[in-house]
Scaffold this motif. Structure first.
Motif, PDB file in Angstrom:
ATOM      1  N   LYS A 123      -8.796  51.636  14.814  1.00 38.49           N
ATOM      2  CA  LYS A 123      -9.533  52.688  15.524  1.00 38.49           C
ATOM      3  C   LYS A 123      -9.012  54.077  15.158  1.00 38.49           C
ATOM      4  O   LYS A 123      -9.794  54.984  14.824  1.00 38.49           O
ATOM      5  N   ASP A 124      -7.704  54.264  15.223  1.00 39.02           N
ATOM      6  CA  ASP A 124      -7.141  55.585  14.956  1.00 39.02           C
ATOM      7  C   ASP A 124      -7.088  55.899  13.472  1.00 39.02           C
ATOM      8  O   ASP A 124      -7.381  57.024  13.049  1.00 39.02           O
ATOM      9  N   ALA A 125      -6.718  54.918  12.680  1.00 33.42           N
ATOM     10  CA  ALA A 125      -6.601  55.159  11.234  1.00 33.42           C
ATOM     11  C   ALA A 125      -7.927  55.565  10.613  1.00 33.42           C
ATOM     12  O   ALA A 125      -7.976  56.438   9.735  1.00 33.42           O
ATOM     13  N   LEU A 126      -9.012  54.944  11.078  1.00 34.84           N
ATOM     14  CA  LEU A 126     -10.339  55.268  10.551  1.00 34.84           C
ATOM     15  C   LEU A 126     -11.062  56.302  11.398  1.00 34.84           C
ATOM     16  O   LEU A 126     -12.130  56.783  11.021  1.00 34.84           O
ATOM     17  N   ASP A 127     -10.490  56.635  12.542  1.00 31.55           N
ATOM     18  CA  ASP A 127     -11.128  57.528  13.514  1.00 31.55           C
ATOM     19  C   ASP A 127     -12.527  57.003  13.857  1.00 31.55           C
ATOM     20  O   ASP A 127     -13.534  57.684  13.709  1.00 31.55           O
ATOM     21  N   ILE A 128     -12.562  55.754  14.326  1.00 31.03           N
ATOM     22  CA  ILE A 128     -13.824  55.109  14.685  1.00 31.03           C
ATOM     23  C   ILE A 128     -14.314  55.675  16.010  1.00 31.03           C
ATOM     24  O   ILE A 128     -13.633  55.589  17.022  1.00 31.03           O
ATOM     25  N   ARG A 129     -15.510  56.251  16.012  1.00 27.85           N
ATOM     26  CA  ARG A 129     -16.068  56.855  17.217  1.00 27.85           C
ATOM     27  C   ARG A 129     -17.188  56.028  17.839  1.00 27.85           C
ATOM     28  O   ARG A 129     -17.460  56.160  19.023  1.00 27.85           O
ATOM     29  N   PHE A 130     -17.847  55.196  17.037  1.00 28.75           N
ATOM     30  CA  PHE A 130     -18.958  54.413  17.585  1.00 28.75           C
ATOM     31  C   PHE A 130     -19.216  53.224  16.681  1.00 28.75           C
ATOM     32  O   PHE A 130     -19.084  53.315  15.459  1.00 28.75           O
ATOM     33  N   VAL A 131     -19.595  52.095  17.312  1.00 28.72           N
ATOM     34  CA  VAL A 131     -19.935  50.875  16.589  1.00 28.72           C
ATOM     35  C   VAL A 131     -21.356  50.475  16.970  1.00 28.72           C
ATOM     36  O   VAL A 131     -21.707  50.423  18.152  1.00 28.72           O
ATOM     37  N   PHE A 191     -21.289  81.308  34.981  1.00 26.54           N
ATOM     38  CA  PHE A 191     -22.090  80.122  34.683  1.00 26.54           C
ATOM     39  C   PHE A 191     -21.289  79.198  33.760  1.00 26.54           C
ATOM     40  O   PHE A 191     -20.633  79.656  32.828  1.00 26.54           O
ATOM     41  N   ALA A 192     -21.350  77.899  34.055  1.00 28.52           N
ATOM     42  CA  ALA A 192     -20.644  76.901  33.257  1.00 28.52           C
ATOM     43  C   ALA A 192     -21.530  75.669  33.124  1.00 28.52           C
ATOM     44  O   ALA A 192     -22.683  75.670  33.551  1.00 28.52           O
ATOM     45  N   SER A 193     -20.983  74.618  32.549  1.00 22.49           N
ATOM     46  CA  SER A 193     -21.767  73.393  32.303  1.00 22.49           C
ATOM     47  C   SER A 193     -21.222  72.236  33.122  1.00 22.49           C
ATOM     48  O   SER A 193     -20.007  72.106  33.295  1.00 22.49           O
ATOM     49  N   THR A 194     -22.127  71.403  33.620  1.00 24.41           N
ATOM     50  CA  THR A 194     -21.709  70.165  34.276  1.00 24.41           C
ATOM     51  C   THR A 194     -21.495  69.043  33.267  1.00 24.41           C
ATOM     52  O   THR A 194     -20.975  67.991  33.627  1.00 24.41           O
ATOM     53  N   MET A 195     -21.895  69.274  32.026  1.00 26.12           N
ATOM     54  CA  MET A 195     -21.843  68.234  31.002  1.00 26.12           C
ATOM     55  C   MET A 195     -20.833  68.606  29.924  1.00 26.12           C
ATOM     56  O   MET A 195     -20.664  69.780  29.581  1.00 26.12           O
ATOM     57  N   ALA A 196     -20.184  67.601  29.383  1.00 25.54           N
ATOM     58  CA  ALA A 196     -19.273  67.820  28.263  1.00 25.54           C
ATOM     59  C   ALA A 196     -20.066  68.174  27.010  1.00 25.54           C
ATOM     60  O   ALA A 196     -21.130  67.631  26.765  1.00 25.54           O
ATOM     61  N   GLU A 197     -19.553  69.104  26.234  1.00 27.05           N
ATOM     62  CA  GLU A 197     -20.125  69.492  24.946  1.00 27.05           C
ATOM     63  C   GLU A 197     -18.983  69.664  23.960  1.00 27.05           C
ATOM     64  O   GLU A 197     -17.848  69.957  24.360  1.00 27.05           O
ATOM     65  N   PRO A 198     -19.235  69.492  22.653  1.00 28.45           N
ATOM     66  CA  PRO A 198     -18.156  69.630  21.680  1.00 28.45           C
ATOM     67  C   PRO A 198     -17.468  70.992  21.714  1.00 28.45           C
ATOM     68  O   PRO A 198     -16.286  71.095  21.393  1.00 28.45           O
ATOM     69  N   CYS A 199     -18.201  72.044  22.106  1.00 26.68           N
ATOM     70  CA  CYS A 199     -17.620  73.388  22.107  1.00 26.68           C
ATOM     71  C   CYS A 199     -16.898  73.727  23.404  1.00 26.68           C
ATOM     72  O   CYS A 199     -16.344  74.817  23.536  1.00 26.68           O
ATOM     73  N   LEU A 200     -16.918  72.822  24.369  1.00 20.88           N
ATOM     74  CA  LEU A 200     -16.355  73.109  25.689  1.00 20.88           C
ATOM     75  C   LEU A 200     -15.118  72.260  25.971  1.00 20.88           C
ATOM     76  O   LEU A 200     -14.848  71.280  25.288  1.00 20.88           O
ATOM     77  N   VAL A 201     -14.379  72.679  27.002  1.00 17.84           N
ATOM     78  CA  VAL A 201     -13.232  71.925  27.474  1.00 17.84           C
ATOM     79  C   VAL A 201     -13.424  71.650  28.961  1.00 17.84           C
ATOM     80  O   VAL A 201     -14.059  72.428  29.672  1.00 17.84           O
ATOM     81  N   THR A 208     -24.849  58.588  24.052  1.00 18.42           N
ATOM     82  CA  THR A 208     -24.467  59.888  23.489  1.00 18.42           C
ATOM     83  C   THR A 208     -22.959  59.953  23.312  1.00 18.42           C
ATOM     84  O   THR A 208     -22.195  59.371  24.083  1.00 18.42           O
ATOM     85  N   PHE A 209     -22.547  60.665  22.283  1.00 17.60           N
ATOM     86  CA  PHE A 209     -21.126  60.936  22.087  1.00 17.60           C
ATOM     87  C   PHE A 209     -20.993  62.204  21.248  1.00 17.60           C
ATOM     88  O   PHE A 209     -21.970  62.696  20.657  1.00 17.60           O
ATOM     89  N   SER A 210     -19.797  62.749  21.223  1.00 24.88           N
ATOM     90  CA  SER A 210     -19.500  63.943  20.427  1.00 24.88           C
ATOM     91  C   SER A 210     -18.439  63.588  19.399  1.00 24.88           C
ATOM     92  O   SER A 210     -17.457  62.908  19.726  1.00 24.88           O
ATOM     93  N   ALA A 211     -18.634  64.023  18.179  1.00 28.53           N
ATOM     94  CA  ALA A 211     -17.667  63.768  17.111  1.00 28.53           C
ATOM     95  C   ALA A 211     -17.917  64.751  15.980  1.00 28.53           C
ATOM     96  O   ALA A 211     -19.060  65.148  15.731  1.00 28.53           O
ATOM     97  N   GLY A 212     -16.868  65.143  15.302  1.00 29.15           N
ATOM     98  CA  GLY A 212     -17.003  66.079  14.194  1.00 29.15           C
ATOM     99  C   GLY A 212     -17.520  67.435  14.627  1.00 29.15           C
ATOM    100  O   GLY A 212     -18.069  68.188  13.821  1.00 29.15           O
TER     101      GLY A 212
END
Length: 484
Positions: A226-234, A135-145, A328-332
């Motif tokens: 973007k990279d220096a601040l690690d901006i994930r969402f505005v 069993f696996a996931s069709t959706m991305a999750e922070p704990c998955l690759v 939705t997004f994943s960060a941290g």
């Protein structure tokens, strides 16, 4: 059933082309709200990978005995260790990865796509259904690759890959990348960057009246950092424009400015303010007609900011309109849900917000709306005289009852304010007002979140003048109970 349940990963080009090569999780149309929360701990069973050197066939199996006996009994002597980790039993957020067998070819195939499975059975000769591989996931999750599938037309085989090294090696050997087919857990725990930046842009209406220098400068600064601040969402809390005109020039300027975020691939969401609707005419006066109906007329806004512009968009209240939407997004290492809510919301929109929050219990919820706090930091009790429900009603009905609501950002009045309230289930909800109505610089609130330290810090920076506000907007909050 075959003597040994091994996979001879095939390249069924005709069959796979007929069914679109299988539907990757990135192409599945289901929204995040239709998926139950996944328990990452369930994805712990190693999936062993063995290769039969004589013809390149692969074996992916949860069964350690099957993996061990494959070498001596069937020639699968190339031990590639553990390919990834999956679940051995069904659970929330998991989908079956089917295992099929073709007696005529003595080969197996795995797919998470039921349509592809059916196509292989009816047209590809895979007439023996060997049930569930794992069993696996069709959706991305922070704990998955993501698990990519590669095809080799010469060998007529398929193989999975998760790491950059595996993918590069397969590509160099002539294998073709077929894209992400499902998501599984990595073989070892991956390091998680626990710090990132959330950006909140206040009312920009005075930045767009005669020119776009300030908003352009802000967006370019965000893209450059973007990279220096690690901006994930505005997030933007509304009154992006001041009023509409026949040539829609303010929306043109705003759209061009946001293209800088589009180019930098920074996801964003925009709450709609009263000045972004047909309720406000040039000069700021109320437009003729039914003001409440005009407030819900956001045709120009949605023309320049269609739903297709929002990279993280996962669902909307009304088809084709971003007035009420969630992203939705994943960060941290955590999941995040951003909801932008219409101004002085209609009851059915409030109920929609409630349902979205209910369906995402393992996401940290961030709310963007134009009017929520008063200039003093309390929750607004009125509806502006021409709206529907008050911010207090929206809060009490759709936000306060849920333990995963963390942030509420708003503008509309005053300059800046901060307050904390406690939700029904004891959770702290952090409310921030950021307005300013600045026409000489470009205030930008930066929220740095640290999920490991359980903190967030706030500051309001003006990129155009390189000044940081000293008005109580710079602070750090500790002991934050993030949803994990």
């Amino acid at each position: 059933m075959s003597p040994l349940r091994v996979v001879a990963s095939l390249s069924l080009w005709g069959v796979l082309s007929a069914c679109g090569g299988g539907t990757s999780p990135d192409e599945v149309s289901e929204t995040a709200s239709s998926k139950a929360a996944l328990d990452c701990a369930a994805m712990s069973a190693p999936v062993y990978h063995r290769i039969r050197v004589s013809n390149g066939d692969s074996l992916y199996t949860l069964n350690a005995n099957e993996a061990a006996s494959a070498a001596t009994n069937y020639g699968y002597t190339d031990d590639r260790g553990v390919a990834f980790r999956a679940a051995a039993v069904a659970g929330p957020g998991l989908s079956t990865v089917y295992r099929l067998y073709s007696p005529s070819r003595n080969e197996h195939f795995w797919t998470i796509d039921a349509a592809e499975k059916q196509q292989l059975a009816t047209q590809g000769g895979f007439t023996t259904d060997e049930g569930t591989g794992f069993f696996a996931s069709t959706m991305a999750e922070p704990c998955l690759v993501p698990v990519y599938r590669y095809a080799n037309d010469t060998l007529r085989k398929h193989r999975f890959a998760t790491t950059a090294a595996e993918r590069s090696a397969l590509s160099a050997a002539g294998w073709v990348d077929e894209g992400i087919k499902f998501h599984a857990a990595p073989t070892t725990a991956q390091p998680v960057d626990t710090k990132f930046t959330l950006v909140i842009i206040p009312d920009t209406q005075n930045e767009l009246i005669s020119q776009s220098t300030l908003i352009d400068h802000r967006m370019q600064w965000l893209a450059d950092n973007k990279d220096a601040l690690d901006i994930r969402f505005v997030g933007h809390t509304g009154d992006m424009a001041n009023w509409d005109t026949a040539d829609h020039i303010q929306y043109v300027r705003a759209s061009n400015a946001f293209q800088k975020l589009d180019a930098a691939q920074i996801p964003y969401a925009i709450a709609i303010g009263n000045h972004d609707t047909a309720a406000t005419c040039p000069g700021g006066s109320a437009c003729p007609g039914n003001v409440n109906a005009n407030l819900r007329n956001t045709t120009t806004f949605n023309t320049y900011f269609p739903t297709t512009r929002f990279r993280a968009l996962a669902g909307v209240f009304e088809a084709g309109k971003c007035d009420n939407a969630y992203h939705t997004f994943s960060a941290g290492g955590l999941n995040w849900l951003v909801i932008n809510v219409e101004l002085w919301a209609r009851t059915n929109a409030v109920n929609w917000v409630k349902s979205v929050v209910e369906q995402h219990p393992r996401h940290n919820v961030i709310v963007l709306t134009h009017s929520h706090q008063t200039s003093g930091g309390g929750i607004e009790q009125g509806n502006g005289g021409y709206g529907n429900n008050s911010p207090q009603y929206v809060f009490d009905t759709a936000l306060k009852p849920y333990a995963n609501v963390r942030f509420i950002f708003s503008g509309h009045v005053g300059t800046a304010a901060y307050s904390e309230v406690t939700g029904t289930q004891g959770n702290k909800i952090y409310q921030m007002l950021t307005t300013y109505h600045d026409g000489t610089s470009n205030p930008t609130r930066l929220i740095e979140i640290d999920t490991a330290a359980n903190t967030f810090s706030s500051r309001v920076y003006l990129p155009y003048t390189n000044v940081e506000k000293q008005d109580g907007t710079k602070f750090t909050i500790s002991n934050v109970n993030w949803v994990r």
